[in-house]
Design a protein around this motif. Structure first.
Motif, PDB file in Angstrom:
ATOM      1  N   ALA A  31      -5.371   1.681   9.661  1.00  0.00           N
ATOM      2  CA  ALA A  31      -4.887   1.355  11.020  1.00  0.00           C
ATOM      3  C   ALA A  31      -5.437   2.040  11.970  1.00  0.00           C
ATOM      4  O   ALA A  31      -5.875   1.525  12.941  1.00  0.00           O
ATOM      5  CB  ALA A  31      -3.259   1.380  11.225  1.00  0.00           C
ATOM      6  N   TRP A  32      -5.980   3.246  11.951  1.00  0.00           N
ATOM      7  CA  TRP A  32      -6.628   4.076  12.721  1.00  0.00           C
ATOM      8  C   TRP A  32      -8.080   3.523  12.925  1.00  0.00           C
ATOM      9  O   TRP A  32      -8.375   3.452  14.142  1.00  0.00           O
ATOM     10  CB  TRP A  32      -6.651   5.444  12.160  1.00  0.00           C
ATOM     11  CG  TRP A  32      -7.330   6.582  13.191  1.00  0.00           C
ATOM     12  CD1 TRP A  32      -6.748   6.949  14.535  1.00  0.00           C
ATOM     13  CD2 TRP A  32      -8.752   6.958  13.169  1.00  0.00           C
ATOM     14  NE1 TRP A  32      -7.901   7.700  15.113  1.00  0.00           N
ATOM     15  CE2 TRP A  32      -8.860   7.780  14.370  1.00  0.00           C
ATOM     16  CE3 TRP A  32      -9.300   6.903  11.939  1.00  0.00           C
ATOM     17  CZ2 TRP A  32     -10.149   8.403  14.404  1.00  0.00           C
ATOM     18  CZ3 TRP A  32     -10.868   7.417  12.223  1.00  0.00           C
ATOM     19  CH2 TRP A  32     -10.890   8.399  13.362  1.00  0.00           C
ATOM     20  N   LEU A  33      -8.731   3.027  11.809  1.00  0.00           N
ATOM     21  CA  LEU A  33      -9.955   2.648  11.925  1.00  0.00           C
ATOM     22  C   LEU A  33     -10.123   1.167  12.588  1.00  0.00           C
ATOM     23  O   LEU A  33     -10.794   1.065  13.337  1.00  0.00           O
ATOM     24  CB  LEU A  33     -10.587   2.570  10.771  1.00  0.00           C
ATOM     25  CG  LEU A  33     -11.124   3.703   9.935  1.00  0.00           C
ATOM     26  CD1 LEU A  33     -11.347   3.525   8.431  1.00  0.00           C
ATOM     27  CD2 LEU A  33     -12.108   4.402  10.761  1.00  0.00           C
ATOM     28  N   THR A  34      -9.189   0.327  12.365  1.00  0.00           N
ATOM     29  CA  THR A  34      -8.995  -0.809  12.848  1.00  0.00           C
ATOM     30  C   THR A  34      -8.721  -0.660  14.526  1.00  0.00           C
ATOM     31  O   THR A  34      -9.400  -1.265  15.348  1.00  0.00           O
ATOM     32  CB  THR A  34      -7.716  -1.707  12.240  1.00  0.00           C
ATOM     33  OG1 THR A  34      -7.788  -1.855  10.984  1.00  0.00           O
ATOM     34  CG2 THR A  34      -8.024  -3.089  13.065  1.00  0.00           C
ATOM     35  N   PRO A  67      -4.072  -7.261  14.111  1.00  0.00           N
ATOM     36  CA  PRO A  67      -4.882  -6.673  13.469  1.00  0.00           C
ATOM     37  C   PRO A  67      -4.572  -5.274  12.715  1.00  0.00           C
ATOM     38  O   PRO A  67      -4.849  -4.923  11.538  1.00  0.00           O
ATOM     39  CB  PRO A  67      -6.369  -6.704  14.010  1.00  0.00           C
ATOM     40  CG  PRO A  67      -6.097  -7.577  15.019  1.00  0.00           C
ATOM     41  CD  PRO A  67      -4.671  -7.753  15.448  1.00  0.00           C
ATOM     42  N   VAL A  68      -4.158  -4.323  13.652  1.00  0.00           N
ATOM     43  CA  VAL A  68      -3.925  -2.923  13.123  1.00  0.00           C
ATOM     44  C   VAL A  68      -2.654  -2.997  12.232  1.00  0.00           C
ATOM     45  O   VAL A  68      -2.722  -2.492  11.291  1.00  0.00           O
ATOM     46  CB  VAL A  68      -3.299  -2.231  14.330  1.00  0.00           C
ATOM     47  CG1 VAL A  68      -2.881  -0.741  13.913  1.00  0.00           C
ATOM     48  CG2 VAL A  68      -4.677  -1.762  15.232  1.00  0.00           C
ATOM     49  N   LEU A  69      -1.518  -4.067  12.394  1.00  0.00           N
ATOM     50  CA  LEU A  69      -0.336  -4.091  11.653  1.00  0.00           C
ATOM     51  C   LEU A  69      -1.028  -4.565  10.525  1.00  0.00           C
ATOM     52  O   LEU A  69      -0.592  -4.248   9.223  1.00  0.00           O
ATOM     53  CB  LEU A  69       0.498  -4.960  12.265  1.00  0.00           C
ATOM     54  CG  LEU A  69       1.446  -4.107  13.514  1.00  0.00           C
ATOM     55  CD1 LEU A  69       2.325  -5.485  14.147  1.00  0.00           C
ATOM     56  CD2 LEU A  69       2.097  -3.021  13.065  1.00  0.00           C
ATOM     57  N   ALA A  70      -1.735  -5.606  10.309  1.00  0.00           N
ATOM     58  CA  ALA A  70      -2.395  -6.180   9.201  1.00  0.00           C
ATOM     59  C   ALA A  70      -3.013  -5.064   8.409  1.00  0.00           C
ATOM     60  O   ALA A  70      -2.765  -5.124   6.994  1.00  0.00           O
ATOM     61  CB  ALA A  70      -3.158  -7.474   9.396  1.00  0.00           C
ATOM     62  N   GLY A  71      -3.888  -4.592   8.912  1.00  0.00           N
ATOM     63  CA  GLY A  71      -4.789  -3.380   8.163  1.00  0.00           C
ATOM     64  C   GLY A  71      -3.820  -2.766   7.434  1.00  0.00           C
ATOM     65  O   GLY A  71      -3.929  -2.119   6.482  1.00  0.00           O
ATOM     66  N   PHE A  72      -2.798  -1.944   8.201  1.00  0.00           N
ATOM     67  CA  PHE A  72      -1.768  -0.914   7.760  1.00  0.00           C
ATOM     68  C   PHE A  72      -1.034  -1.579   6.645  1.00  0.00           C
ATOM     69  O   PHE A  72      -1.092  -1.140   5.290  1.00  0.00           O
ATOM     70  CB  PHE A  72      -0.769  -0.545   8.704  1.00  0.00           C
ATOM     71  CG  PHE A  72       0.321   0.228   8.433  1.00  0.00           C
ATOM     72  CD1 PHE A  72      -0.052   1.530   7.896  1.00  0.00           C
ATOM     73  CD2 PHE A  72       1.584  -0.237   8.154  1.00  0.00           C
ATOM     74  CE1 PHE A  72       1.081   2.422   7.672  1.00  0.00           C
ATOM     75  CE2 PHE A  72       2.612   0.441   7.429  1.00  0.00           C
ATOM     76  CZ  PHE A  72       2.426   1.920   7.310  1.00  0.00           C
ATOM     77  N   THR A  73      -0.705  -2.639   6.879  1.00  0.00           N
ATOM     78  CA  THR A  73       0.298  -3.450   5.610  1.00  0.00           C
ATOM     79  C   THR A  73      -0.636  -4.082   4.548  1.00  0.00           C
ATOM     80  O   THR A  73      -0.236  -3.353   3.085  1.00  0.00           O
ATOM     81  CB  THR A  73       0.882  -4.724   6.310  1.00  0.00           C
ATOM     82  OG1 THR A  73       1.556  -4.632   7.370  1.00  0.00           O
ATOM     83  CG2 THR A  73       1.826  -5.285   5.060  1.00  0.00           C
ATOM     84  N   ALA A  74      -1.669  -4.108   4.600  1.00  0.00           N
ATOM     85  CA  ALA A  74      -2.514  -4.545   3.362  1.00  0.00           C
ATOM     86  C   ALA A  74      -3.138  -3.443   2.566  1.00  0.00           C
ATOM     87  O   ALA A  74      -2.917  -3.313   1.321  1.00  0.00           O
ATOM     88  CB  ALA A  74      -3.818  -5.194   3.798  1.00  0.00           C
ATOM     89  N   MET A  75      -3.359  -2.494   3.271  1.00  0.00           N
ATOM     90  CA  MET A  75      -3.693  -0.911   2.636  1.00  0.00           C
ATOM     91  C   MET A  75      -2.509  -0.314   2.013  1.00  0.00           C
ATOM     92  O   MET A  75      -2.871   0.582   0.974  1.00  0.00           O
ATOM     93  CB  MET A  75      -4.750  -0.109   3.611  1.00  0.00           C
ATOM     94  CG  MET A  75      -6.301  -0.568   3.751  1.00  0.00           C
ATOM     95  SD  MET A  75      -6.842  -0.931   1.961  1.00  0.00           S
ATOM     96  CE  MET A  75      -7.066   0.481   1.535  1.00  0.00           C
ATOM     97  N   THR A  76      -1.677  -0.409   2.662  1.00  0.00           N
ATOM     98  CA  THR A  76      -0.452   0.357   2.291  1.00  0.00           C
ATOM     99  C   THR A  76      -0.051  -0.340   0.595  1.00  0.00           C
ATOM    100  O   THR A  76       0.123   0.454  -0.385  1.00  0.00           O
ATOM    101  CB  THR A  76       0.931   0.298   3.005  1.00  0.00           C
ATOM    102  OG1 THR A  76       0.536   0.791   4.386  1.00  0.00           O
ATOM    103  CG2 THR A  76       1.908   0.816   2.539  1.00  0.00           C
ATOM    104  N   GLY A  77      -0.271  -1.591   0.752  1.00  0.00           N
ATOM    105  CA  GLY A  77       0.269  -2.580  -0.283  1.00  0.00           C
ATOM    106  C   GLY A  77      -0.830  -2.105  -1.355  1.00  0.00           C
ATOM    107  O   GLY A  77      -0.794  -1.816  -2.711  1.00  0.00           O
TER     108      GLY A  77
END
Length: 165
Positions: free
Chosen positions: A79-82, A40-50
């Protein structure tokens, strides 16, 4: 723009995979990053980066380098919030599950008469909910009589004694 949107969609797909494959990567590098390397952290980081990069590129007309920086900052924040929400949810505990021993000392009503050497049924309150249990007693007890629980030898049966008023 297509690269940023592709990265955002990849993050959403990773998030869907984290829901389907619950716990993937949770044990990877245990203790090294203390939960930061979770799907979930990696997914949140990747999605919001894009998506953050796509928004910065489309809304401001900034170059790809600035859009990438904005996207990475948005990704790190997500990622921090997730991570924080995940840790808070993992620390959340439910109430203690009631057991048969919680019934000892409670009163109930006989719903099926209890013979001397057999089982009847009693209606008791367990965690505020009515529950029917198999019941034994040293003396016969008629239907409708009030009883007191002396012990709970199994999870589904109790030993009772009649209440005399």
């Amino acid at each position: 723009m297509a690269w940023f949107l592709g990265l955002g969609i990849t993050g959403v797909v990773l998030l869907a995979l984290s829901l389907v494959f619950d716990g993937v990567l949770e044990g990877a590098l245990d203790g090294v990053l203390d939960g930061w390397l979770s799907l979930p952290v990696l997914a949140g980081f990747t999605a919001m980066t894009g998506f953050g990069g796509a928004i910065a590129l489309g809304a401001t007309g900034a170059g790809p380098a600035v859009a990438t920086g904005v996207g990475v900052l948005a990704g790190l924040g997500t990622a921090w919030l997730t991570y924080g929400f995940g840790r808070a949810l993992m620390r959340d505990r439910t109430a203690v599950t009631p057991t048969g021993s919680d019934l000892v000392g409670t009163a109930g009503k006989v719903v099926t008469a209890i013979p001397v050497d057999g089982f009847g049924e009693v209606l008791l309150q367990l965690a505020g909910q009515p529950a029917k249990f198999a019941a034994r007693c040293a003396v016969p007890v008629a239907r409708g009589a009030e009883v007191w629980v002396e012990s709970a030898p199994t999870a589904t049966s109790v030993v009772v004694r009649p209440v005399h008023h």
